[in-house]
Structures are given as structure tokens and as C-alpha cells.
Design a protein around this motif. Structure first.
Motif, mmCIF file in Angstrom:
data_model
loop_
_atom_site.group_PDB
_atom_site.id
_atom_site.type_symbol
_atom_site.label_atom_id
_atom_site.label_comp_id
_atom_site.label_asym_id
_atom_site.label_seq_id
_atom_site.Cartn_x
_atom_site.Cartn_y
_atom_site.Cartn_z
ATOM 1 N N LEU A 354 0.821 -1.210 0.000
ATOM 2 C CA LEU A 354 0.000 0.000 0.000
ATOM 3 C C LEU A 354 0.857 1.263 0.000
ATOM 4 O O LEU A 354 0.521 2.248 -0.682
ATOM 5 N N VAL A 355 1.955 1.249 0.738
ATOM 6 C CA VAL A 355 2.863 2.404 0.742
ATOM 7 C C VAL A 355 3.420 2.644 -0.661
ATOM 8 O O VAL A 355 3.453 3.777 -1.155
ATOM 9 N N TYR A 356 3.853 1.570 -1.308
ATOM 10 C CA TYR A 356 4.429 1.723 -2.641
ATOM 11 C C TYR A 356 3.364 2.048 -3.687
ATOM 12 O O TYR A 356 3.651 2.703 -4.694
ATOM 13 N N MET A 357 2.133 1.604 -3.458
ATOM 14 C CA MET A 357 1.052 1.958 -4.379
ATOM 15 C C MET A 357 0.784 3.458 -4.361
ATOM 16 O O MET A 357 0.525 4.065 -5.410
ATOM 17 N N GLU A 358 0.835 4.039 -3.196
ATOM 18 C CA GLU A 358 0.593 5.483 -3.085
ATOM 19 C C GLU A 358 1.625 6.299 -3.857
ATOM 20 O O GLU A 358 1.303 7.325 -4.463
ATOM 21 N N MET A 359 2.877 5.818 -3.859
ATOM 22 C CA MET A 359 3.955 6.590 -4.482
ATOM 23 C C MET A 359 4.145 6.268 -5.959
ATOM 24 O O MET A 359 4.803 7.025 -6.681
ATOM 25 N N MET A 380 -7.347 -12.101 3.681
ATOM 26 C CA MET A 380 -7.226 -11.459 4.990
ATOM 27 C C MET A 380 -8.579 -11.250 5.663
ATOM 28 O O MET A 380 -8.671 -11.207 6.889
ATOM 29 N N GLY A 381 -9.642 -11.096 4.874
ATOM 30 C CA GLY A 381 -10.965 -10.927 5.466
ATOM 31 C C GLY A 381 -11.088 -9.645 6.271
ATOM 32 O O GLY A 381 -10.577 -8.592 5.897
ATOM 33 N N ILE A 382 -11.758 -9.742 7.422
ATOM 34 C CA ILE A 382 -12.034 -8.571 8.248
ATOM 35 C C ILE A 382 -10.764 -7.887 8.724
ATOM 36 O O ILE A 382 -10.761 -6.692 9.062
ATOM 37 N N VAL A 383 -9.643 -8.598 8.738
ATOM 38 C CA VAL A 383 -8.376 -8.017 9.197
ATOM 39 C C VAL A 383 -7.957 -6.845 8.307
ATOM 40 O O VAL A 383 -7.143 -6.006 8.715
ATOM 41 N N ILE A 384 -8.541 -6.749 7.127
ATOM 42 C CA ILE A 384 -8.213 -5.625 6.249
ATOM 43 C C ILE A 384 -8.593 -4.296 6.907
ATOM 44 O O ILE A 384 -8.097 -3.230 6.522
ATOM 45 N N ALA A 385 -9.448 -4.359 7.938
ATOM 46 C CA ALA A 385 -9.859 -3.138 8.642
ATOM 47 C C ALA A 385 -8.669 -2.411 9.251
ATOM 48 O O ALA A 385 -8.709 -1.182 9.434
ATOM 49 N N ARG A 386 -7.603 -3.139 9.571
ATOM 50 C CA ARG A 386 -6.401 -2.502 10.116
ATOM 51 C C ARG A 386 -5.753 -1.546 9.118
ATOM 52 O O ARG A 386 -4.998 -0.649 9.496
ATOM 53 N N HIS A 387 -6.015 -1.760 7.855
ATOM 54 C CA HIS A 387 -5.312 -1.022 6.801
ATOM 55 C C HIS A 387 -6.243 -0.088 6.040
ATOM 56 O O HIS A 387 -5.880 0.402 4.970
ATOM 57 N N LEU A 388 -7.446 0.170 6.584
ATOM 58 C CA LEU A 388 -8.438 0.920 5.828
ATOM 59 C C LEU A 388 -8.010 2.363 5.543
ATOM 60 O O LEU A 388 -8.344 2.909 4.483
ATOM 61 N N LYS A 389 -7.291 2.986 6.435
ATOM 62 C CA LYS A 389 -6.912 4.382 6.228
ATOM 63 C C LYS A 389 -6.047 4.519 4.973
ATOM 64 O O LYS A 389 -6.311 5.359 4.103
ATOM 65 N N ARG A 390 -5.018 3.683 4.891
ATOM 66 C CA ARG A 390 -4.150 3.769 3.712
ATOM 67 C C ARG A 390 -4.835 3.190 2.479
ATOM 68 O O ARG A 390 -4.652 3.682 1.374
ATOM 69 N N LEU A 391 -5.627 2.131 2.678
ATOM 70 C CA LEU A 391 -6.326 1.536 1.549
ATOM 71 C C LEU A 391 -7.311 2.534 0.943
ATOM 72 O O LEU A 391 -7.440 2.622 -0.288
ATOM 73 N N GLU A 392 -7.986 3.304 1.788
ATOM 74 C CA GLU A 392 -8.909 4.328 1.297
ATOM 75 C C GLU A 392 -8.170 5.354 0.433
ATOM 76 O O GLU A 392 -8.643 5.745 -0.646
ATOM 77 N N SER A 393 -7.002 5.764 0.895
ATOM 78 C CA SER A 393 -6.198 6.730 0.131
ATOM 79 C C SER A 393 -5.794 6.161 -1.225
ATOM 80 O O SER A 393 -5.833 6.851 -2.246
ATOM 81 N N VAL A 394 -5.426 4.879 -1.236
ATOM 82 C CA VAL A 394 -5.028 4.224 -2.490
ATOM 83 C C VAL A 394 -6.216 4.130 -3.439
ATOM 84 O O VAL A 394 -6.102 4.443 -4.633
ATOM 85 N N ILE A 395 -7.367 3.736 -2.933
ATOM 86 C CA ILE A 395 -8.553 3.587 -3.775
ATOM 87 C C ILE A 395 -8.926 4.926 -4.422
ATOM 88 O O ILE A 395 -9.166 5.012 -5.631
ATOM 89 N N VAL A 396 -8.961 5.973 -3.619
ATOM 90 C CA VAL A 396 -9.316 7.297 -4.139
ATOM 91 C C VAL A 396 -8.312 7.747 -5.199
ATOM 92 O O VAL A 396 -8.687 8.244 -6.276
ATOM 93 N N GLY A 397 -7.024 7.572 -4.906
ATOM 94 C CA GLY A 397 -5.991 8.002 -5.848
ATOM 95 C C GLY A 397 -6.015 7.230 -7.157
ATOM 96 O O GLY A 397 -5.829 7.806 -8.236
ATOM 97 N N TYR A 398 -6.269 5.934 -7.090
ATOM 98 C CA TYR A 398 -6.247 5.110 -8.297
ATOM 99 C C TYR A 398 -7.501 5.297 -9.147
ATOM 100 O O TYR A 398 -7.465 5.109 -10.361
ATOM 101 N N ARG A 437 -17.826 10.414 -2.451
ATOM 102 C CA ARG A 437 -17.407 11.541 -3.292
ATOM 103 C C ARG A 437 -16.504 11.072 -4.428
ATOM 104 O O ARG A 437 -16.635 11.518 -5.577
ATOM 105 N N SER A 438 -15.591 10.129 -4.121
ATOM 106 C CA SER A 438 -14.683 9.617 -5.138
ATOM 107 C C SER A 438 -15.435 8.858 -6.226
ATOM 108 O O SER A 438 -15.138 8.993 -7.425
ATOM 109 N N LEU A 439 -16.438 8.067 -5.831
ATOM 110 C CA LEU A 439 -17.209 7.302 -6.810
ATOM 111 C C LEU A 439 -18.053 8.216 -7.686
ATOM 112 O O LEU A 439 -18.182 7.983 -8.906
ATOM 113 N N LEU A 440 -18.637 9.250 -7.110
ATOM 114 C CA LEU A 440 -19.415 10.204 -7.913
ATOM 115 C C LEU A 440 -18.509 10.945 -8.902
ATOM 116 O O LEU A 440 -18.893 11.198 -10.051
#
Length: 517
Positions: A354-359, A380-398, A437-440
Motif C-alpha cells: 500500500l505504501v508503494y502503491m501510493e507513491m 485477509m478478510g475482516i483483518v483488512i480493517a487494520r489497513h483501511l486508512k491507507r487503503l482508502e487513500s489508495v482507492i481514491v488516488g487510483y 465523493r470519489s465514486l461520484l
């Protein structure tokens, strides 16, 4: 042509053989065949192409016309094997690649111009030898002796055939064809229906396969000091390795594991990719318990993790799925665990990605990362919740950046978002404003950009689906916001997608009950 005429063609006469008897090894004394083969080998050492072609052509006729009892005389089996093994080795050397002394391990293609022709001539001689070995089986008393000799020669012939089988600078269409025909002949002469049977035997408990013999032949050339001297060695090793699958491969793990690591640790991209391919094959075809034994899996993990620091798309394309499969050997999938989950190597690898995806700004690499995220989230299942902050940033950026015309990155990220909502829905409501907002914005961008109708339809459908799931997670709050959209300010296509969210029934997805992370 009779035997004496063929011997004259290769300039071997009884007088010549007698005069140089003292030069031959002891096993060659008092055996006419031994002296003939010795002098053929001696003449091939001149390495002159035209002379070698003439000698090998005559040698082929020699094998085809000589009497079987003369070709396989009544001498001890051990001496006969040594005699023919030395002969086959000399034939292979005649068509061997020139050695490379530079660190890159590569030579210009021009140095290989004679190799395909030499390989074709050698293949013809080996085919003739195998044919006559088959003739000896007509005598019941000779079957065991013939099979024993064939088995002894098979590994050396196989290495030669595989060297010239693949599409490489030192091969041609003709040499590829002859090498494939030779492999078939070797397998049939040894009593097997396929080359896999020759390599591994007919059953797991059948130890007549030649894999270990082939690996033993390659072993001196696969050391840290020597493996780059012969450009064919790594390709022969990898080709043989991928032929051997579960359940056979575990028996040869000690022989294939170190060379695969050696290849993957090289500085050249081509060798790294080849090494990772070999390691991935090992991970797929060796039981997890054997990989974990002697800390092998941890060694593999560190070797592969170091490759994640690269930005080379071809390398990442093979490393990411390989590492994901290795994690299932090292760790139990968090999605399959009950109760609180401790952080493990799944978390470490995903955080790094995720760090490298952002850059990352290369489209090809972004596409690879996006394709890799989905299987990570599934495991990973529900454990992905630990990474939601960075994952959200990646999703919006991509989602903001187009990679038209196929839009593979956006489509992959939309699949990632959909899966994330499914497995981590209790944590999604608070992220609804940013994701919505990103999806719209994506809906608006798609209507303004130029894509093929199929790609646009997929993007709109997946985006609408994610909006529906977001609304479901937010208990209808997103629907309230979307109802306030001004009809005069939006494209009709965008409005149609919004109506699919706001008009009931909006979503047919029902969240599953999840265990705490």
C-alpha cells in the motif's frame, strides 16, 4: 556401405587404431568398438565444423550399419556403460555452447552461428544409437542389459536435448525439432510413454527416473562461481524443474532449492524473473510442511520480500503472486481464524504494498498492484480493517487516474472496493463521505472521457454497485445525500446511475456477521 567403408570415411583403419592404442584409456584396449569410438572422439576435439559434420555423418552410418553384436560386445556391463557415456559426453561437447567469462553471462548471438548445425548432426547420431539399442531387445537375454545402458545414457542425452529444445540464440527451428524428436526417442527407448515418466518413473515409489542424475550432471555448473559461464545451464535447469510436479518434486527439493534461490538473487532482471518462476513452481508443488522444514519457507520469504522494493513491472508480475502463495505456507489465513487475530506477515506485506502503491506513478506497475490487492483482501478478510486508512487513500488516488483504453486499473480497484465493503462493512460507514465523493467523481469522469462502450458499461455498473453497497452500510445516509443532487447540473448518464442507488430496491447485498479483528 559396409563397415570397412564407413571406417575409411572417418579415417579409422586397423593400422591407425593399432598405432595409437597406447594413447587410449585402459577400458578401450582389446575391444575394436572401444578403439573406434575413442578415435571418433579424438577427431571431434579439433572442433572444425566442416570436418565434424563429415565425421558425425559417417558415425551415424556406422551405427546404422554395424552388427548389433559388434556395437554392444560381450564385455562387462560397467565397462560398456563407461564406454558409451564417454562417447555421448564427447558428442555433447561438440555441440556445446562457448563459455562466457564476463559477469553478465551473455555472449553476442554471432558466436552461436554453428551451434544449431552441430546440434542437428549430434542428434542424428544419438538417434541412431538409440535405434540400435532397441534392436538388441529382440533378444530376450539382452533386454535387461539394453535397458540398463539406455538408462545410463538417458540423463546425458536429456541434458543435451533440453539445451537445444527451447527457442534461444543458439537454436534454430531445425535443431528444436531434432531435440524434441530425440527426447521422444529417449523416453521410448527407456520404456516410458512420456518424458515425465522418464524423469520421475511410473509411480512415486518407482526410483528409476533420471531427474536426480540430470540434476547431478548440472550441479557443478550451477554453483555461484560457474552458473553464468554457460548461458544454457539456467534454462535447462528451469525447464527440467517445471516438468517435475507434485508429488515427485519433494524428493528432489535439496537439489532444486539452492539453484533457484541463486538465480532469483542475481542482479540481472532476466535471471531474477527466471529464479522467481522456479521458486513459485517449488511452492506450488512441495507440501507446506516440507517447505517449513529447516526454515526454508522463511528464507524464501526474505528473498521474495526484497524484490518488493523494485519498480520493474516484469519482476513484480511474478513476485507478487509468488509471495502471496508463500504466505499461505507461512501463516494461517486471517479470514479462516476465529477470535482476535495477531498481526503477521500478511499485514507486513500488505502495508508495504500500500505504501508503494501510493507513491507509484508508472501505469504498468499501478495495474499490477491493483490486480494483486483483491486476492490479499480475500485471504485477509475482516483483518483488512487494520489497513483501511491507507487503503482508502489508495482507492481514491487510483480511481482518479485513467489508464485507457482498457481501464484495467480502475476496474480492478472497483473490485477491491467492493470486496473491502463486503468483508469490512462495520468500519465502512465512517468512510462513506470520502468514498462516495470519489465514486461520484468517477461517474462524472467516465461520462466525459473516451472509452469503448463495453469498458464504459463495466465502469458505470461497478461504480453503481459500490455506491449501492456504501448506501447499505451507511443505513441509507448516502441515499439522502444523493437525493439532493441537482438534476440540471449532472449528466443524464450520471443521473441514471444515481437513480439506481436512490430508487428502491437499491441493493441486494446482505452483510455477513464477522468476528472481531
Amino acid at each position: 556401405m559396409d563397415l570397412s567403408g564407413i571406417l575409411d570415411n572417418v579415417r579409422i583403419s586397423a593400422e591407425h587404431m593399432q598405432s595409437e592404442d597406447n594413447c587410449a584409456p585402459s577400458v578401450y584396449h582389446d575391444c575394436p568398438l572401444a578403439r573406434v569410438l575413442y578415435h571418433i572422439q579424438d577427431m571431434l576435439k579439433s572442433n572444425a565444423y566442416e570436418q565434424g559434420v563429415y565425421i558425425l555423418s559417417s558415425t551415424e552410418q556406422f551405427f546404422l550399419n554395424a552388427d548389433v553384436s559388434w556395437l554392444f560386445p560381450d564385455i562387462p556391463d560397467t565397462e560398456l556403460r563407461i564406454l558409451y557415456i564417454d562417447f555421448v559426453k564427447s558428442l555433447s561437447c561438440y555441440a556445446a555452447l562457448p563459455l562466457c567469462d564476463v559477469d553478465s553471462g551473455t555472449l553476442p548471438p554471432s558466436v552461436y552461428k554453428d551451434i544449431p548445425g552441430r546440434a542437428c548432426e549430434v542428434s542424428a547420431v544419438m538417434q541412431a544409437l538409440l535405434l540400435r539399442l532397441g534392436d538388441t531387445e529382440a533378444h530376450v537375454s539382452h533386454i535387461t542389459r539394453s535397458r540398463s545402458l539406455t538408462h545410463a545414457l538417458a540423463s546425458f542425452m536429456s541434458v543435451f536435448a533440453v539445451t537445444h529444445l527451447q527457442d534461444q540464440p543458439w537454436t534454430s527451428e531445425a535443431s528444436n525439432k531434432d531435440a524434441l524428436s530425440l527426447l521422444v526417442s529417449i523416453s521410448q527407448a527407456a520404456g516410458h510413454e512420456s518424458f515425465l515418466g522418464l524423469l520421475c518413473g511410473k509411480t512415486v515409489d518407482d526410483h528409476t527416473g533420471v531427474v536426480q542424475s540430470v540434476l547431478d550432471i548440472l550441479k557443478p555448473e550451477l554453483t555461484k562461481e560457474n552458473w553464468k559461464r554457460n548461458q544454457a545451464t539456467k534454462h535447462v535447469f528451469s525447464w527440467i524443474l517445471v516438468q517435475v510436479k507434485r508429488p515427485y518434486l519433494v524428493s528432489y527439493l535439496e537439489s532444486v532449492f539452492p539453484p533457484s534461490l541463486l538465480l532469483s538473487d542475481d542482479y540481472l532482471l532476466e535471471n531474477k524473473i527466471l529464479g522467481v518462476h522456479c521458486l513459485h513452481h517449488i511452492i506450488h508443488n512441495v507440501p507446506a510442511a516440507d517447505l517449513r522444514q529447516f526454515n526454508r519457507a522463511n528464507v524464501l520469504y526474505h528473498a521474495l520480500f526484497n524484490h518488493l522494493y523494485t519498480s520493474e513491472a516484469p519482476l513484480l508480475k511474478v513476485v507478487l503472486p509468488c509471495l502471496l502463495d508463500l504466505l499461505s505456507v507461512l501463516e494461517k489465513s486471517p479470514a479462516e481464524m476465529s477470535g482476535p487475530r495477531k498481526r503477521n506477515r500478511y499485514d507486513k506485506v500488505l502495508s508495504h504494498i500500500l505504501v508503494y502503491m501510493e507513491m507509484e506513478d508508472k501505469i504498468a506497475v499501478r495495474r499490477l498492484y491493483a490486480d494483486t490487492l483483491l486476492p490479499f483482501i480475500e485471504r485477509m478478510g475482516i483483518v483488512i480493517a487494520r489497513h483501511l486508512k491507507r487503503l482508502e487513500s489508495v482507492i481514491v488516488g487510483y480511481l482518479e487516474i485513467s489508464d485507457s483504453p482498457e481501464e484495467k486499473t480502475r476496474l480492478a480497484i472497483l473490485a477491491v472496493l467492493e470486496k473491502t465493503i463486503q468483508v469490512a462493512w462495520p468500519r465502512i460507514e465512517c468512510r462513506m463521505p470520502v468514498l462516495g465523493r470519489s465514486l461520484l467523481r468517477l461517474l462524472c469522469d467516465v461520462t466525459r472521457e473516451t472509452q469503448s462502450p463495453d469498458v464504459r458499461r463495466d465502469l458505470l455498473a461497478k461504480t453503481t454497485r459500490c455506491l449501492q453497497m456504501l448506501d447499505h452500510c451507511s443505513h441509507g445516509n448516502l441515499k439522502v445525500i444523493l437525493n439532493e443532487v441537482d438534476d440540471t447540473c449532472a449528466n443524464e448518464t450520471v443521473l441514471e446511475c444515481i437513480r439506481k442507488v436512490t430508487d428502491p430496491p437499491a441493493c441486494d447485498w446482505i452483510p455477513n456477521t464477522v468476528a472481531p479483528c
